[in-house]
Design an enzyme around this catalytic site. Structure first.
Site, PDB file in Angstrom:
ATOM      1  N   ASP A   1       0.892  -1.152   0.000  1.00  0.00           N
ATOM      2  CA  ASP A   1       0.000   0.000   0.000  1.00  0.00           C
ATOM      3  C   ASP A   1       0.938   1.212   0.000  1.00  0.00           C
ATOM      4  O   ASP A   1       1.782   1.339   0.889  1.00  0.00           O
ATOM      5  CB  ASP A   1      -0.842  -0.065   1.282  1.00  0.00           C
ATOM      6  CG  ASP A   1      -1.705   1.160   1.477  1.00  0.00           C
ATOM      7  OD1 ASP A   1      -1.505   2.169   0.770  1.00  0.00           O
ATOM      8  OD2 ASP A   1      -2.569   1.103   2.363  1.00  0.00           O
TER       9      ASP A   1
ATOM     10  N   GLY B   1      -9.633   5.819  -5.319  1.00  0.00           N
ATOM     11  CA  GLY B   1      -8.423   5.022  -5.580  1.00  0.00           C
ATOM     12  C   GLY B   1      -7.257   5.418  -4.708  1.00  0.00           C
ATOM     13  O   GLY B   1      -7.404   5.736  -3.518  1.00  0.00           O
ATOM     14  N   VAL B   2      -6.101   5.469  -5.326  1.00  0.00           N
ATOM     15  CA  VAL B   2      -4.889   5.739  -4.561  1.00  0.00           C
ATOM     16  C   VAL B   2      -4.898   7.184  -4.023  1.00  0.00           C
ATOM     17  O   VAL B   2      -4.400   7.456  -2.927  1.00  0.00           O
ATOM     18  CB  VAL B   2      -3.633   5.418  -5.414  1.00  0.00           C
ATOM     19  CG1 VAL B   2      -3.408   6.401  -6.525  1.00  0.00           C
ATOM     20  CG2 VAL B   2      -2.399   5.299  -4.553  1.00  0.00           C
ATOM     21  N   ASP B   3      -5.512   8.086  -4.781  1.00  0.00           N
ATOM     22  CA  ASP B   3      -5.642   9.491  -4.362  1.00  0.00           C
ATOM     23  C   ASP B   3      -6.394   9.570  -3.023  1.00  0.00           C
ATOM     24  O   ASP B   3      -5.942  10.223  -2.060  1.00  0.00           O
ATOM     25  CB  ASP B   3      -6.427  10.218  -5.475  1.00  0.00           C
ATOM     26  CG  ASP B   3      -6.338  11.730  -5.373  1.00  0.00           C
ATOM     27  OD1 ASP B   3      -5.565  12.210  -4.537  1.00  0.00           O
ATOM     28  OD2 ASP B   3      -7.045  12.416  -6.135  1.00  0.00           O
TER      29      ASP B   3
ATOM     30  N   SER C   1      -2.605   5.912 -13.736  1.00  0.00           N
ATOM     31  CA  SER C   1      -3.637   5.750 -14.785  1.00  0.00           C
ATOM     32  C   SER C   1      -4.223   4.345 -14.897  1.00  0.00           C
ATOM     33  O   SER C   1      -5.122   4.123 -15.705  1.00  0.00           O
ATOM     34  CB  SER C   1      -3.107   6.144 -16.176  1.00  0.00           C
ATOM     35  OG  SER C   1      -3.056   7.545 -16.285  1.00  0.00           O
TER      36      SER C   1
ATOM     37  N   VAL D   1      -9.026   3.838 -12.263  1.00  0.00           N
ATOM     38  CA  VAL D   1     -10.223   4.461 -12.839  1.00  0.00           C
ATOM     39  C   VAL D   1      -9.939   5.023 -14.242  1.00  0.00           C
ATOM     40  O   VAL D   1     -10.800   5.003 -15.116  1.00  0.00           O
ATOM     41  CB  VAL D   1     -10.706   5.603 -11.911  1.00  0.00           C
ATOM     42  CG1 VAL D   1     -11.890   6.347 -12.499  1.00  0.00           C
ATOM     43  CG2 VAL D   1     -11.080   5.040 -10.558  1.00  0.00           C
ATOM     44  N   TYR D   2      -8.727   5.496 -14.491  1.00  0.00           N
ATOM     45  CA  TYR D   2      -8.391   6.078 -15.804  1.00  0.00           C
ATOM     46  C   TYR D   2      -8.213   5.029 -16.902  1.00  0.00           C
ATOM     47  O   TYR D   2      -8.019   5.371 -18.070  1.00  0.00           O
ATOM     48  CB  TYR D   2      -7.146   6.969 -15.692  1.00  0.00           C
ATOM     49  CG  TYR D   2      -7.435   8.351 -15.120  1.00  0.00           C
ATOM     50  CD1 TYR D   2      -8.692   8.678 -14.623  1.00  0.00           C
ATOM     51  CD2 TYR D   2      -6.465   9.338 -15.078  1.00  0.00           C
ATOM     52  CE1 TYR D   2      -8.961   9.931 -14.093  1.00  0.00           C
ATOM     53  CE2 TYR D   2      -6.721  10.606 -14.560  1.00  0.00           C
ATOM     54  CZ  TYR D   2      -7.982  10.888 -14.065  1.00  0.00           C
ATOM     55  OH  TYR D   2      -8.239  12.141 -13.545  1.00  0.00           O
TER      56      TYR D   2
HETATM   57  P1  ADP Z   1      -5.933   6.519 -11.914  1.00  0.00           P
HETATM   58  O1  ADP Z   1      -7.118   7.443 -11.795  1.00  0.00           O
HETATM   59  O2  ADP Z   1      -4.660   7.248 -12.304  1.00  0.00           O
HETATM   60  O3  ADP Z   1      -6.217   5.345 -12.762  1.00  0.00           O
HETATM   61  P2  ADP Z   1      -6.348   4.990  -9.452  1.00  0.00           P
HETATM   62  O4  ADP Z   1      -6.155   5.457  -8.077  1.00  0.00           O
HETATM   63  O5  ADP Z   1      -7.737   4.673  -9.875  1.00  0.00           O
HETATM   64  O6  ADP Z   1      -5.653   6.068 -10.413  1.00  0.00           O
HETATM   65  O7  ADP Z   1      -5.446   3.700  -9.713  1.00  0.00           O
HETATM   66  C1  ADP Z   1      -4.067   3.713  -9.955  1.00  0.00           C
HETATM   67  C2  ADP Z   1      -3.455   2.425  -9.462  1.00  0.00           C
HETATM   68  O8  ADP Z   1      -3.241   2.531  -8.059  1.00  0.00           O
HETATM   69  C3  ADP Z   1      -4.323   1.200  -9.667  1.00  0.00           C
HETATM   70  O9  ADP Z   1      -3.501   0.166 -10.234  1.00  0.00           O
HETATM   71  C4  ADP Z   1      -4.760   0.820  -8.272  1.00  0.00           C
HETATM   72  O10 ADP Z   1      -4.883  -0.604  -8.131  1.00  0.00           O
HETATM   73  C5  ADP Z   1      -3.607   1.321  -7.448  1.00  0.00           C
HETATM   74  N1  ADP Z   1      -3.903   1.615  -6.037  1.00  0.00           N
HETATM   75  C6  ADP Z   1      -5.083   1.914  -5.428  1.00  0.00           C
HETATM   76  N2  ADP Z   1      -4.892   2.119  -4.123  1.00  0.00           N
HETATM   77  C7  ADP Z   1      -3.548   1.971  -3.891  1.00  0.00           C
HETATM   78  C8  ADP Z   1      -2.716   2.052  -2.737  1.00  0.00           C
HETATM   79  N3  ADP Z   1      -3.206   2.343  -1.533  1.00  0.00           N
HETATM   80  N4  ADP Z   1      -1.363   1.815  -2.902  1.00  0.00           N
HETATM   81  C9  ADP Z   1      -0.838   1.530  -4.097  1.00  0.00           C
HETATM   82  N5  ADP Z   1      -1.572   1.456  -5.220  1.00  0.00           N
HETATM   83  C10 ADP Z   1      -2.907   1.648  -5.118  1.00  0.00           C
END
Ligand code: ADP
Length: 342
Positions: free
Chosen positions: A9, A31-33, A116, A119-120
């Protein structure tokens, strides 16, 4: 190793900077944001409000607040629209601009999520390739330790054909050494490639011979004499092979994904004992045929064993003349093994 793929994570990464896959408003999202904002606390959003957003492919830096790192670098990845809309170039810009920002702030360790790829909608496999290629390109000119943090298993997917080929190679090798195993059923690629219930049937005659104690030498040699006769060391073999291949030191350690400082240590100490992973990384970078790779490993005190899936997968790739670290790691990941450089 300068680029490491880790499963974690990203909010737990203790680096100088972690990178956030943000949206153009920089005001938080899912997501990660969402995970980064939640772990950092309200201060992060307050600082983000002052930044006036961020364009796709660009990067902006903030403090990290409650996160265990110093900075968060926010970058906005492209939305996948089929691949013909400059997505790859924009995604590459995210990595290069984030790393440049990190460098300007004196960061030595940086962790990226797969930008990306959530969700992207950027296909994960391609997103990972862009990540690895962009970071590798940046690191040819700068010294940094960069982590690509992979959150879920589907980020690595090897083809069905390769999966089957490796499975049957493992099968053959395990049978060779008189181990019997069965596969548990597999659903998704990479999900359930587990060798279940390893059962030793009987040791091969050859193994029994190996188990015997070696006969005592008839004449005892002085320590000095023994040392004089020591074989070429790992370090010496490595330097010889680099010369024979016509590579420069830097070409070799970069291809092996080995840190320059570690390489200097190995070069400066003829009796240096590297880890098994490091020894394998050099054997792969030098594209050594199997016997030479084994010889090099032996000099570091290791062997490629047929009772380890990791070792058999490495052997599979060497035997097939495939020295692509990235592909080897994809396969190691699919078989739930530690990655080279991880
Ligand atoms: P984007 O909008 O750029 O696609 P996302 O947050 O939807 O960003 O996803 C980007 C990547 O981050 C995905 O592969 C997702 O599985 C991953 N992700 C989501 N949460 C975490 C986390 N806590 N740590 C690391 N990677 C994560």
């Amino acid at each position: 190793m300068p680029v490491q793929i880790v499963r974690n994570d990203i909010t737990k990464m203790k680096c100088d900077a972690i990178v956030n896959a943000a949206n153009p408003t920089l005001l938080g999202g899912g997501g990660v944001d969402g995970a980064i904002h939640e772990a950092a606390g309200k201060g992060l959003l307050e600082e983000c409000r002052t930044l006036g957003g961020c364009k796709t492919g660009e990067a902006k830096l903030t403090g990290a607040y409650d996160l265990p790192c110093k900075y968060v670098i926010h970058t906005v990845g492209p939305v996948w629209r089929g691949g013909q809309n400059n997505e790859k170039e924009l995604l590459k810009s995210c990595y290069i601009n984030s790393l440049t920002t990190a460098l300007e702030h004196g960061c030595e360790t940086v962790a990226f999520p797969l930008i990306s790829s959530g969700v992207y909608g950027y296909p994960k496999e391609q997103a990972l390739r862009v990540a690895v290629d962009s970071i590798t390109e940046f690191l040819t000119k700068h010294d940094m330790l960069v982590y690509i943090v992979v959150f879920d298993r589907s980020s690595f997917r090897i083809s069905e054909k390769l999966f089957t080929a490796i499975s049957s190679f493992i099968d053959d090798k395990y049978v060779d050494t008189n181990f019997k195993f069965r596969f548990s059923g597999r659903g998704e690629i990479g999900e359930s490639a587990v060798l279940g219930e390893t059962q030793i049937l009987y040791p091969a005659a050859a193994n029994l011979v190996q188990l015997r104690r070696p006969a005592k030498p008839t004449k005892t040699r002085s320590l000095e004499e023994a040392l004089k006769q020591t074989d070429e060391s790992f370090s010496e073999m490595l330097m010889r092979k680099i010369d024979e291949k016509g590579m420069t030191d830097a070409q070799c350690y970069k291809k092996a994904n080995i840190d320059r400082k570690l390489f200097s240590k190995i070069r400066g100490d003829r009796l240096y004992k590297p880890s098994k992973q490091t020894a394998i990384a050099f054997a792969i970078a030098l594209e050594l045929p199997l016997e030479e790779a084994k010889d090099m490993l032996m000099k570091a005190g290791f062997a490629l064993s047929h009772s380890s899936r990791f070792d058999i997968i490495i052997e599979y790739f060497i035997t097939n003349g495939n020295y692509n670290t990235f592909e080897i790691n994809e396969a190691l990941f699919a078989f739930d093994q530690p990655l080279l450089g991880a």
